[in-house]
Write a protein that holds these residues in place. Sequence first.
Motif, PDB file in Angstrom:
ATOM      1  N   ALA A  56       0.749  -1.291  -0.090  1.00 47.87           N
ATOM      2  CA  ALA A  56      -0.055   0.097  -0.038  1.00 47.87           C
ATOM      3  C   ALA A  56       0.852   1.358   0.235  1.00 47.87           C
ATOM      4  O   ALA A  56       0.499   2.424  -0.726  1.00 47.87           O
ATOM      5  CB  ALA A  56      -0.941  -0.116   1.203  1.00 47.87           C
ATOM      6  N   ALA A  57       2.025   1.259   0.681  1.00 47.15           N
ATOM      7  CA  ALA A  57       2.879   2.414   0.743  1.00 47.15           C
ATOM      8  C   ALA A  57       3.573   2.546  -0.591  1.00 47.15           C
ATOM      9  O   ALA A  57       3.726   3.708  -1.017  1.00 47.15           O
ATOM     10  CB  ALA A  57       3.930   2.221   1.812  1.00 47.15           C
ATOM     11  N   THR A  59       2.333   1.624  -3.541  1.00 39.92           N
ATOM     12  CA  THR A  59       1.413   1.834  -5.089  1.00 39.92           C
ATOM     13  C   THR A  59       0.391   2.871  -4.398  1.00 39.92           C
ATOM     14  O   THR A  59      -0.157   3.351  -5.412  1.00 39.92           O
ATOM     15  CB  THR A  59       0.815   0.543  -5.051  1.00 39.92           C
ATOM     16  OG1 THR A  59      -0.142   0.227  -4.044  1.00 39.92           O
ATOM     17  CG2 THR A  59       1.598  -0.655  -5.492  1.00 39.92           C
ATOM     18  N   GLY A  60       0.201   3.100  -3.282  1.00 36.12           N
ATOM     19  CA  GLY A  60      -0.914   4.122  -2.833  1.00 36.12           C
ATOM     20  C   GLY A  60      -2.183   3.325  -2.856  1.00 36.12           C
ATOM     21  O   GLY A  60      -3.180   4.156  -2.642  1.00 36.12           O
ATOM     22  N   SER A  61      -2.297   2.252  -3.094  1.00 33.73           N
ATOM     23  CA  SER A  61      -3.372   1.492  -2.897  1.00 33.73           C
ATOM     24  C   SER A  61      -3.837   0.542  -1.999  1.00 33.73           C
ATOM     25  O   SER A  61      -2.883  -0.572  -1.878  1.00 33.73           O
ATOM     26  CB  SER A  61      -3.775   0.832  -4.462  1.00 33.73           C
ATOM     27  OG  SER A  61      -5.017   0.065  -4.310  1.00 33.73           O
ATOM     28  N   ASP A 123      -2.841   3.258   6.169  1.00 35.52           N
ATOM     29  CA  ASP A 123      -4.098   4.266   6.144  1.00 35.52           C
ATOM     30  C   ASP A 123      -5.447   3.427   5.947  1.00 35.52           C
ATOM     31  O   ASP A 123      -5.181   2.734   4.861  1.00 35.52           O
ATOM     32  CB  ASP A 123      -3.553   5.511   5.083  1.00 35.52           C
ATOM     33  CG  ASP A 123      -2.727   6.420   5.664  1.00 35.52           C
ATOM     34  OD1 ASP A 123      -2.156   6.516   6.930  1.00 35.52           O
ATOM     35  OD2 ASP A 123      -1.907   6.876   4.828  1.00 35.52           O
TER      36      ASP A 123
END
Length: 306
Positions: A56-57, A59-61, A123
């Motif tokens: 997630a960190a 790719t932002g997903s 997040d």
Amino acid sequence: MSLILLIEQVLNGLQLGVMLFLMAAGLTLVFGVMGLINLAHGSLYMVGAFACAAVAAATGSFWLGLAASLAAAAGAGALVEITVIRRLYRRDHLDQVLATFALILIFSESVRWLFGSFPLYLDTPPLLAGAVTLPGGIEYPLYRLAIIVAGLVVATGLFLLIGRTRLGVRIRAGESDREMIAALGVDIDRLYTAVFALGAALAGFAGAMVGAIQSVQVGMGEPVLILAFVVIVIGGVGSIKGALIGAILVGVTDTLGRFLLPIAFGAVMEPSAATAIGASLASMLIYILMALVLVFRPTGLFGAGA
């Protein structure tokens, strides 16, 4: 104490319960089918959380991270089963405990080497951010509600898998008489690897979902593992229904105990003392519940012979 606050705590207990179910379901499958005590199951929970946070960190997903948690935990579980666990099935439980405890240390040090000793933070996905208004005007975090729904969906899927599919028939047969299904041509090694990978994926999924509520850190799986064993004892070894009912009982009992006991003691003593005593007694409630179940149903609520 308001009714709305009490309902919120019940929902928090339900959320904890479904997370414990995801841990306990895989654990009870492994123990019920293979007769294996796997202390390293909590490490697979940690692997899923770290895989989700790292992807997630990068790719932002969050959703890619969630998929990565399932793949990483299932892959790690299959690798461990093939290389280590497979050699333990015919060994006594002490050998299993020692070997899987060693796996805890290996996983912990490997994760520390890869990610460092500092915790990671995951997040909440924007789609599940904020709160939702429930009937009665209750404002409850949407993400926690999504965890409850996801856990119940997974529980339904597991019931259907075990009860309605060919794999489920083989799993139940393997639990009853592994020699007979081997004689009928079922590949026992592949079945055991599949069951172990499924249990690992459930643990990794739980770790990923919880990662957005608490920090992701080395050793996060061990406290949850203890609660998962309590769930299995209460629900009955090998029972998915027992794992679900037991997990909800443990989650709600633990959460409401920590909420209500300090309030109850606060009526007769100073607030600081009431908080300390209430918190101490609350941590004992789930073990008292386990003891009561064992007194009246030694095999658990839904265990064999219950």
